[in-house]
Scaffold this active site. Sequence first.
Site, mmCIF file in Angstrom:
data_model
loop_
_atom_site.group_PDB
_atom_site.id
_atom_site.type_symbol
_atom_site.label_atom_id
_atom_site.label_comp_id
_atom_site.label_asym_id
_atom_site.label_seq_id
_atom_site.Cartn_x
_atom_site.Cartn_y
_atom_site.Cartn_z
ATOM 1 N N ALA A 23 -3.256 1.894 -9.076
ATOM 2 C CA ALA A 23 -2.509 2.802 -8.195
ATOM 3 C C ALA A 23 -2.243 4.162 -8.828
ATOM 4 O O ALA A 23 -2.119 5.168 -8.118
ATOM 5 C CB ALA A 23 -1.204 2.133 -7.797
ATOM 6 N N THR A 27 -1.834 8.456 -7.332
ATOM 7 C CA THR A 27 -0.517 9.086 -7.173
ATOM 8 C C THR A 27 -0.624 10.599 -7.043
ATOM 9 O O THR A 27 0.175 11.218 -6.338
ATOM 10 C CB THR A 27 0.421 8.751 -8.357
ATOM 11 O OG1 THR A 27 -0.214 9.135 -9.579
ATOM 12 C CG2 THR A 27 0.770 7.276 -8.392
ATOM 13 N N GLN A 100 -8.275 -1.816 -7.994
ATOM 14 C CA GLN A 100 -7.201 -2.613 -7.402
ATOM 15 C C GLN A 100 -6.656 -1.910 -6.157
ATOM 16 O O GLN A 100 -5.845 -2.457 -5.439
ATOM 17 C CB GLN A 100 -6.077 -2.810 -8.419
ATOM 18 C CG GLN A 100 -6.501 -3.559 -9.670
ATOM 19 C CD GLN A 100 -5.450 -3.482 -10.771
ATOM 20 O OE1 GLN A 100 -4.541 -4.296 -10.843
ATOM 21 N NE2 GLN A 100 -5.557 -2.458 -11.605
ATOM 22 N N VAL A 102 -6.379 -0.261 -2.496
ATOM 23 C CA VAL A 102 -6.820 -0.620 -1.140
ATOM 24 C C VAL A 102 -6.984 0.624 -0.274
ATOM 25 O O VAL A 102 -7.238 0.512 0.918
ATOM 26 C CB VAL A 102 -5.788 -1.579 -0.504
ATOM 27 C CG1 VAL A 102 -5.705 -2.889 -1.288
ATOM 28 C CG2 VAL A 102 -4.408 -0.927 -0.366
ATOM 29 N N HIS A 118 -8.693 -5.928 -4.618
ATOM 30 C CA HIS A 118 -7.503 -6.338 -3.859
ATOM 31 C C HIS A 118 -7.669 -6.037 -2.378
ATOM 32 O O HIS A 118 -6.694 -5.906 -1.632
ATOM 33 C CB HIS A 118 -6.249 -5.660 -4.425
ATOM 34 C CG HIS A 118 -5.867 -6.189 -5.779
ATOM 35 N ND1 HIS A 118 -4.968 -5.556 -6.597
ATOM 36 C CD2 HIS A 118 -6.283 -7.268 -6.472
ATOM 37 C CE1 HIS A 118 -4.848 -6.235 -7.727
ATOM 38 N NE2 HIS A 118 -5.631 -7.281 -7.682
ATOM 39 N N CYS A 126 -7.188 -11.406 11.998
ATOM 40 C CA CYS A 126 -6.109 -12.299 12.432
ATOM 41 C C CYS A 126 -5.766 -13.222 11.275
ATOM 42 O O CYS A 126 -6.665 -13.815 10.659
ATOM 43 C CB CYS A 126 -6.562 -13.122 13.641
ATOM 44 S SG CYS A 126 -5.407 -14.449 14.050
ATOM 45 N N CYS A 147 -6.650 -15.849 19.521
ATOM 46 C CA CYS A 147 -5.738 -16.992 19.319
ATOM 47 C C CYS A 147 -4.270 -16.589 19.344
ATOM 48 O O CYS A 147 -3.402 -17.423 19.062
ATOM 49 C CB CYS A 147 -6.062 -17.678 17.988
ATOM 50 S SG CYS A 147 -5.452 -16.757 16.563
ATOM 51 N N ASN A 207 -3.586 6.418 -19.011
ATOM 52 C CA ASN A 207 -2.437 6.074 -18.175
ATOM 53 C C ASN A 207 -1.267 7.001 -18.483
ATOM 54 O O ASN A 207 -1.136 7.488 -19.617
ATOM 55 C CB ASN A 207 -2.037 4.611 -18.432
ATOM 56 C CG ASN A 207 -1.408 3.967 -17.191
ATOM 57 O OD1 ASN A 207 -2.018 3.968 -16.125
ATOM 58 N ND2 ASN A 207 -0.199 3.490 -17.340
HETATM 59 N N1 APR Z 1 -2.181 9.214 -13.898
HETATM 60 C C1 APR Z 1 -2.261 8.151 -14.771
HETATM 61 N N2 APR Z 1 -1.449 7.058 -14.687
HETATM 62 C C2 APR Z 1 -0.524 7.067 -13.711
HETATM 63 C C3 APR Z 1 -0.356 8.141 -12.796
HETATM 64 C C4 APR Z 1 -1.244 9.267 -12.934
HETATM 65 N N3 APR Z 1 -1.185 10.311 -12.122
HETATM 66 N N4 APR Z 1 0.647 7.837 -11.925
HETATM 67 C C5 APR Z 1 1.110 6.610 -12.307
HETATM 68 N N5 APR Z 1 0.410 6.163 -13.376
HETATM 69 C C6 APR Z 1 0.521 4.870 -14.060
HETATM 70 C C7 APR Z 1 1.940 4.334 -14.121
HETATM 71 O O1 APR Z 1 2.550 4.760 -15.314
HETATM 72 C C8 APR Z 1 1.708 2.814 -14.119
HETATM 73 O O2 APR Z 1 1.579 2.318 -15.459
HETATM 74 O O3 APR Z 1 -0.203 3.945 -13.282
HETATM 75 C C9 APR Z 1 0.358 2.637 -13.433
HETATM 76 C C10 APR Z 1 0.428 2.008 -12.045
HETATM 77 O O4 APR Z 1 0.810 0.678 -12.237
HETATM 78 P P1 APR Z 1 1.302 -0.203 -10.993
HETATM 79 O O5 APR Z 1 2.245 0.569 -10.189
HETATM 80 O O6 APR Z 1 1.726 -1.512 -11.556
HETATM 81 O O7 APR Z 1 -0.022 -0.334 -10.110
HETATM 82 P P2 APR Z 1 -1.274 -1.291 -10.378
HETATM 83 O O8 APR Z 1 -1.450 -1.575 -11.830
HETATM 84 O O9 APR Z 1 -2.413 -0.736 -9.656
HETATM 85 O O10 APR Z 1 -0.770 -2.643 -9.640
HETATM 86 C C11 APR Z 1 -1.644 -3.721 -9.566
HETATM 87 O O11 APR Z 1 -0.125 -4.870 -8.121
HETATM 88 O O12 APR Z 1 1.409 -4.619 -6.518
HETATM 89 C C12 APR Z 1 0.158 -5.072 -6.744
HETATM 90 O O13 APR Z 1 -1.685 -5.262 -5.285
HETATM 91 C C13 APR Z 1 -0.887 -4.329 -5.939
HETATM 92 O O14 APR Z 1 -3.066 -3.549 -6.669
HETATM 93 C C14 APR Z 1 -1.699 -3.598 -7.011
HETATM 94 C C15 APR Z 1 -1.459 -4.435 -8.246
#
Ligand code: APR
Length: 240
Positions: A23, A27, A100, A102, A118, A126, A147, A207
């Site tokens: 994710a 962001t 991961q 979507v 994911h 459904c 259904c 990260n």
């Molecule tokens: N650049 C680099 N890293 C970033 C940035 C950015 N701009 N913005 C946020 N982060 C880092 C955050 O510090 C965090 O460590 O990305 C990481 C996101 O981690 P999560 O929020 O845990 O997301 P993710 O690892 O993708 O979650 C995995 O969990 O909730 C479920 O299904 C959902 O696919 C997801 C899975």
Amino acid sequence: MSQIQTVVEWIRSSKKTIVLTGAGMSTESGVPDFRSASGWWTKTDPQQVATVDAIESNYPLFHEFYSMRINLLDKCSPHEGHYILANWEKRGILQHIATQNVDGFHSKAGNTQVEELHGSIYTFRCHSCGRSASKEAFLAKEHCAHCQGNLRPNVVLFGEMLPERAWHNALLNIQSADLVIVIGTSLEVYPVNQLPKMTKGKKVYINKEIAHHSTYFDCIIEGRAKEVLINLQERLEKNY
Ligand code: APR
């Protein structure tokens, strides 16, 4: 030699480079992640909205949560970092992406070799009979035409299996890679968080916050995905 330069050298000498995203990759497109201070799970209990039990015992809350995410995503688009990865695929610098996410932003930016581990928030079915449904029908809170079951996006909910083909392909690609670059994930969620450990190649972690359990990486870059990718791209362009 700086970490960035080290990664540039590894990218250059790699014949098979795989990127694994989370994710944090999106962001900078305005899409919240899950576990950061502004993440979805700091405001909403994932057990209440992202489990099979949630869809079966509290569908209105489940529907509200995913409708909100879809409506927000419709206002967002891939950023320059996504386009750099698409450009790398075209130039043969990058072979596959496992994500991961979507949101479909990697494909929207032009990548063709993408495994959505994911699932996708943009295709629907459904929950009872599995028949596919449209985004409009889901957002309009319609029931399954066949259904009368509840409709849902094809995202993997907690407790559900990952899509088999996507997982299998990602695993094979990562196992045989020369270089695995992990971008924007907390590596908190199993089984994807095990993938980086399964490669014989070099492991890079990019990260914003460095996860405590990331000690096994060969190179760690603390920074924002878009900025770091732009920096890597600029140096790749220069014959250092
Ligand atoms: N650049 C680099 N890293 C970033 C940035 C950015 N701009 N913005 C946020 N982060 C880092 C955050 O510090 C965090 O460590 O990305 C990481 C996101 O981690 P999560 O929020 O845990 O997301 P993710 O690892 O993708 O979650 C995995 O969990 O909730 C479920 O299904 C959902 O696919 C997801 C899975």
